[in-house]
Scaffold this active site. Structure first.
Site, short mmCIF file in Angstrom:
data_model
loop_
_atom_site.label_atom_id
_atom_site.label_comp_id
_atom_site.label_asym_id
_atom_site.label_seq_id
_atom_site.Cartn_x
_atom_site.Cartn_y
_atom_site.Cartn_z
N HIS A 1 0.81 -1.22 0.00
CA HIS A 1 0.00 0.00 0.00
C HIS A 1 0.84 1.27 0.00
O HIS A 1 0.55 2.19 -0.77
CB HIS A 1 -1.06 0.03 1.10
CG HIS A 1 -2.06 1.10 0.79
ND1 HIS A 1 -2.96 1.01 -0.25
CD2 HIS A 1 -2.23 2.34 1.28
CE1 HIS A 1 -3.65 2.13 -0.36
NE2 HIS A 1 -3.23 2.95 0.56
N TYR B 1 1.41 5.19 -2.75
CA TYR B 1 1.73 6.60 -2.48
C TYR B 1 3.13 6.95 -2.98
O TYR B 1 3.40 8.11 -3.30
CB TYR B 1 1.53 6.93 -0.99
CG TYR B 1 0.08 6.70 -0.62
CD1 TYR B 1 -0.91 7.50 -1.19
CD2 TYR B 1 -0.30 5.66 0.21
CE1 TYR B 1 -2.25 7.26 -0.94
CE2 TYR B 1 -1.65 5.42 0.48
CZ TYR B 1 -2.61 6.23 -0.10
OH TYR B 1 -3.94 5.99 0.14
N PHE C 1 -8.00 0.70 -9.77
CA PHE C 1 -6.60 1.12 -9.91
C PHE C 1 -6.23 1.62 -11.31
O PHE C 1 -5.19 2.23 -11.48
CB PHE C 1 -5.61 0.10 -9.33
CG PHE C 1 -5.45 -1.23 -10.00
CD1 PHE C 1 -4.86 -1.34 -11.23
CD2 PHE C 1 -5.83 -2.39 -9.34
CE1 PHE C 1 -4.67 -2.57 -11.81
CE2 PHE C 1 -5.65 -3.64 -9.90
CZ PHE C 1 -5.06 -3.72 -11.15
N HIS C 2 -7.11 1.39 -12.30
CA HIS C 2 -6.79 2.01 -13.59
C HIS C 2 -7.11 3.51 -13.57
O HIS C 2 -6.58 4.27 -14.37
CB HIS C 2 -7.49 1.29 -14.74
CG HIS C 2 -6.74 0.06 -15.14
ND1 HIS C 2 -6.84 -1.13 -14.45
CD2 HIS C 2 -5.80 -0.16 -16.11
CE1 HIS C 2 -6.04 -2.02 -14.99
NE2 HIS C 2 -5.38 -1.46 -15.99
N ARG D 1 -8.46 -10.99 -12.76
CA ARG D 1 -7.40 -11.95 -13.10
C ARG D 1 -7.95 -13.29 -13.61
O ARG D 1 -7.52 -14.34 -13.17
CB ARG D 1 -6.52 -12.21 -11.89
CG ARG D 1 -5.75 -10.98 -11.45
CD ARG D 1 -5.02 -11.22 -10.18
NE ARG D 1 -3.90 -10.30 -10.06
CZ ARG D 1 -3.16 -10.16 -8.98
NH1 ARG D 1 -3.43 -10.85 -7.91
NH2 ARG D 1 -2.15 -9.32 -8.95
FE1 HAS Z 1 -6.22 1.98 -3.80
C1 HAS Z 1 -6.55 -1.46 -4.04
C2 HAS Z 1 -8.10 1.98 -0.96
C3 HAS Z 1 -5.79 5.39 -3.50
C4 HAS Z 1 -3.81 1.87 -6.22
N1 HAS Z 1 -5.36 0.49 -4.92
C5 HAS Z 1 -5.66 -0.85 -4.89
C6 HAS Z 1 -4.85 -1.53 -5.86
C7 HAS Z 1 -4.04 -0.59 -6.44
C8 HAS Z 1 -4.39 0.68 -5.86
C9 HAS Z 1 -2.98 -0.83 -7.50
O1 HAS Z 1 -9.12 -0.05 1.07
C10 HAS Z 1 -4.92 -3.03 -6.19
C11 HAS Z 1 -3.90 -3.82 -5.46
C12 HAS Z 1 -3.99 -5.28 -5.88
O2 HAS Z 1 -3.41 -5.64 -6.91
O3 HAS Z 1 -4.68 -6.04 -5.20
N2 HAS Z 1 -6.86 3.41 -2.50
C13 HAS Z 1 -7.65 3.21 -1.43
C14 HAS Z 1 -7.93 4.48 -0.77
C15 HAS Z 1 -7.28 5.44 -1.50
C16 HAS Z 1 -6.60 4.76 -2.57
C17 HAS Z 1 -8.76 4.70 0.44
N3 HAS Z 1 -5.04 3.36 -4.69
C18 HAS Z 1 -5.01 4.72 -4.41
C19 HAS Z 1 -4.02 5.35 -5.22
C20 HAS Z 1 -3.45 4.35 -5.99
C21 HAS Z 1 -4.12 3.11 -5.64
C22 HAS Z 1 -3.68 6.82 -5.17
C23 HAS Z 1 -2.37 4.42 -6.99
C24 HAS Z 1 -1.61 5.44 -7.18
N4 HAS Z 1 -7.15 0.53 -2.73
C25 HAS Z 1 -7.83 0.75 -1.56
C26 HAS Z 1 -8.26 -0.55 -1.02
C27 HAS Z 1 -7.82 -1.53 -1.90
C28 HAS Z 1 -7.13 -0.82 -2.95
C29 HAS Z 1 -9.00 -0.81 0.21
C30 HAS Z 1 -7.99 -3.05 -1.76
C31 HAS Z 1 -9.10 -3.55 -2.63
C32 HAS Z 1 -9.18 -5.06 -2.57
O4 HAS Z 1 -10.12 -5.57 -1.94
O5 HAS Z 1 -8.35 -5.76 -3.16
C33 HAS Z 1 -7.25 6.93 -1.16
O6 HAS Z 1 -5.94 7.37 -0.93
C34 HAS Z 1 -7.92 7.76 -2.21
C35 HAS Z 1 -8.07 9.22 -1.78
C36 HAS Z 1 -8.36 10.07 -2.97
C37 HAS Z 1 -9.23 11.07 -3.02
C38 HAS Z 1 -9.43 11.82 -4.33
C39 HAS Z 1 -8.96 13.27 -4.24
C40 HAS Z 1 -9.14 13.94 -5.56
C41 HAS Z 1 -8.26 14.79 -6.13
C42 HAS Z 1 -8.60 15.40 -7.47
C43 HAS Z 1 -9.22 16.78 -7.33
C44 HAS Z 1 -9.45 17.38 -8.65
C45 HAS Z 1 -9.18 18.67 -8.97
C46 HAS Z 1 -9.36 19.14 -10.39
C47 HAS Z 1 -8.65 19.65 -8.01
C48 HAS Z 1 -10.01 11.46 -1.85
C49 HAS Z 1 -7.00 15.18 -5.51
C50 HAS Z 1 -10.59 19.98 -10.59
C51 HAS Z 1 -10.45 21.04 -11.63
C52 HAS Z 1 -10.50 20.88 -12.96
C53 HAS Z 1 -10.37 22.04 -13.81
C54 HAS Z 1 -10.67 19.61 -13.62
#
Ligand code: HAS
Length: 571
Positions: free
Chosen positions: A244, A248, A396-397, A459
């Protein structure tokens, strides 16, 4: 240009001393970035082909179609995961870290020869991985998570060892260089990009100990035939200790660009530098105590430990919410300065026709959806519904494939021309690439998530399955359509990058400026690295010691201390 105490807080990259750029960092950074994209060129191509093989309509239409060289489904899937998620990202992160640290500090790296040694290790690791994937497709198809009791040939693990070794060297180089600069500039704040890079590399050093122990003591000896048993539960715990924080480790370099390069590219200024520092520190100290959310479905971890890691998982989302506010405010100010009116007008006045800016904006939009699906995953009850279904690749995509890969591409659109000394071959091609990528990833994420909710496993070669209902077939066929869009995008990306490297006819223009000064309003407390690494260590111990105790006692795994894991015999 002469460097002096009066050097401005932002420097156009090309005005830095040519000697330093030509002889040192230019080649070092170029070698990393080009190798990273070469790895991506193979790994990314595997993706669309897998989407086709999972789609019933495609398999019915082309029953005998195979991918050249990577004809075995799990071989292609392993290549896709290892090359994209591990080799592309890690090598890119090293190159980008070297670039940002050198440019922001206007200082040579602590050790250039060591940096080259690290690059050499990663390159050899990549070649070993490619070799084993091609020559031993069945045995090496253990996917990027390499869970035992599947055991790959030793070359697979040695390739990974070299990759991580290269990252450790980068981490040491970045951290020591930043420390030397701080000694030379007492009382000054590190530029934000370097601050974030230091936090990220510290986090990587601590977390990668888990996967290093797993590979060196459990998997490699089993692969070499030194031990004949393995411990799947302990391995999974060790893997996710690293797995995990790894996400980050990928995310922070993208944030570095979004916080330090995008504001100026978008025509504005970062809303708050100190707030950004707090976000980076939170990612550093909270990334580790979260990994059990990948083990929610594992009976070997108690409910109490799952609850503790759920709590930390929700906490580690906060820095991304802070990013949404900080960058949202930054973009809003820039958009209003460019004439945007009303509630949403500022969004339309962004530089949507600049490929690098567009890539980062589209990446942010993908992350809104990818972030929300992450928070859904983090709830143990909901996780039971989505775990091991195609929902997870959907998530994750839009994160690794979205905010991470697309931001890296946005960086490459100015960094590769800078390394080559010529402008990007085609801006229009780059724009088409960015938007097809954004559309393809959004559609892929959505269709895979829907298929997952319909019960489609991840998978698995679902295209030939006789058990799919109509809803599953519909969403899997939809995922294949996004595969076509992504295939177009990947083709545009590599055509443009290769033609730029081969020699674009246009002279170089439009390279972003790199900040060279930290915000003096940022509290010095944020730069007490001993304190933050100490907090990181304590939180890690509190969150992981009970999980390891459970895993070890479940299989009498104390024998691991004697390098003789008990557990299950290998197949
Ligand atoms: Fe995740 C599984 C929970 C973030 C990658 N994650 C995965 C796997 C990958 C991955 C690769 O709790 C699969 C692993 C495997 O092969 O089994 N993930 C989270 C949570 C977050 C999160 C709570 N993950 C990421 C990030 C990744 C990533 C970042 C890659 C870089 N994830 C999980 C959990 C699993 C999981 C479980 C396990 C699932 C299972 O059962 O197998 C958080 O950190 C996300 C927080 C993000 C936000 C979004 C903020 C939005 C932003 C954009 C704002 C837009 C603006 C633009 C400002 C709250 C910053 C607006 C203006 C314009 C003009 C357009």
């Amino acid at each position: 240009m002469q460097l002096s105490k009066e050097t401005p807080a932002v420097l156009p990259v090309l005005e830095l001393p040519r000697l330093a750029m030509l002889r040192d960092e230019r080649f070092l950074v170029g070698a990393h970035i080009i190798t990273a994209f070469a790895a991506l060129s193979i790994g990314a191509l595997m993706g669309p082909f897998q989407a086709f093989h999972r789609a019933p309509a495609f398999v019915e239409a082309f029953p005998d179609a195979t991918i050249p060289v990577f004809s075995y489904y799990y071989q292609a899937l392993t290549a896709h995961g290892t090359l994209n998620a591990l080799f592309f990202t890690f090598i890119f992160i090293s190159g980008f870290s070297y670039f940002m640290v050198g440019r922001s500090l206007r200082r040579k790296l602590w050790s250039l020869p060591l940096a080259w040694a690290g690059f050499g290790a990663m390159l050899v690791g990549l070649l070993m991985m490619l070799f084993v994937l091609v020559t031993e497709p069945q045995r090496s198809s253990v996917l990027y998570t390499f869970y035992p009791p599947l055991i790959a040939p030793p070359t697979f693990y040695l390739g990974l060892v070299l990759l991580v070794l290269g990252c450790w060297i980068t981490a040491a180089n970045v951290i020591v260089t930043a420390n030397l600069w701080r000694k030379e500039h007492p009382g000054e704040r590190l530029p934000l990009a370097v601050f974030a890079a230091v936090a990220n590399h510290w986090m990587f050093i601590v977390s990668s100990i888990g996967v290093a122990v797993e590979v060196v003591f459990l998997l490699l000896p089993a692969s070499l035939g030194i031990i004949d048993r393995t411990d799947p539960q302990l391995s999974r715990v060790l893997f996710w200790f690293f797995g995990h924080p790894l996400v980050y480790y990928w995310l922070v370099p993208a944030y570095i660009s979004i916080y330090t390069v995008l504001p100026q590219q978008a025509g504005g200024k970062l809303f708050s530098d100190p707030l950004a520092r707090v976000a980076f520190l939170m990612l550093m100290i909270l990334a580790l105590p979260t990994g059990v959310h990948h083990l929610f479905a594992d009976p070997g971890v108690s409910e109490v430990n799952k609850a503790i890691h759920t709590f930390f998982t929700l906490l580690v989302s906060i820095p991304s919410f802070m990013t949404a506010f900080n960058i949202g405010a930054t973009l809003e100010r820039a958009g209003r300065a460019r004439g945007g009116k009303g509630l949403f007008g500022w969004m339309f006045t962004q530089k949507w026709t600049d490929p690098s800016v567009a890539a980062q904006l589209v990446a942010l939009i993908l992350f809104i959806s990818g972030g929300i699906s992450g928070i859904i995953n983090a709830s143990a009850q909901l996780n039971i519904t989505v775990h091991n279904t195609s929902w997870v690749p959907g998530h994750f995509h839009q994160t690794v494939g979205g905010i991470v890969a697309l931001t890296y591409i946005g960086i490459a659109y100015w960094l590769i021309p800078m390394i080559r000394g010529r402008a990007l071959f085609s801006k229009k091609m780059a724009l088409a690439q960015v938007y097809t990528w954004g559309l393809g990833m959004m559609l892929f994420g959505h269709t895979m998530a829907e298929a997952g909710l319909a019960g489609v496993p991840r998978r698995s070669l679902t295209g030939i399955s006789p058990f799919l209902d109509e809803a599953s077939k519909y969403w899997l066929n939809g995922a294949a359509i996004s595969g076509v869009i992504l295939l177009i995008s990947v083709t545009l990306l590599f055509t443009n990058l290769v033609l730029t490297l081969a020699g674009s006819p246009k002279p170089l223009a439009d390279v972003p400026e790199i900040q060279t000064k930290g915000d003096p309003r940022s509290p010095m407390l944020l730069e007490r690295w001993g304190l933050w690494v100490g907090i990181l260590a304590v939180l890690t111990l509190v969150a992981w010691a009970p999980v390891f105790a459970e895993a070890i006692s479940a299989t009498q795994g104390f024998q691991i201390l004697r390098f003789l894991p008990t557990g299950v015999p290998m197949p």
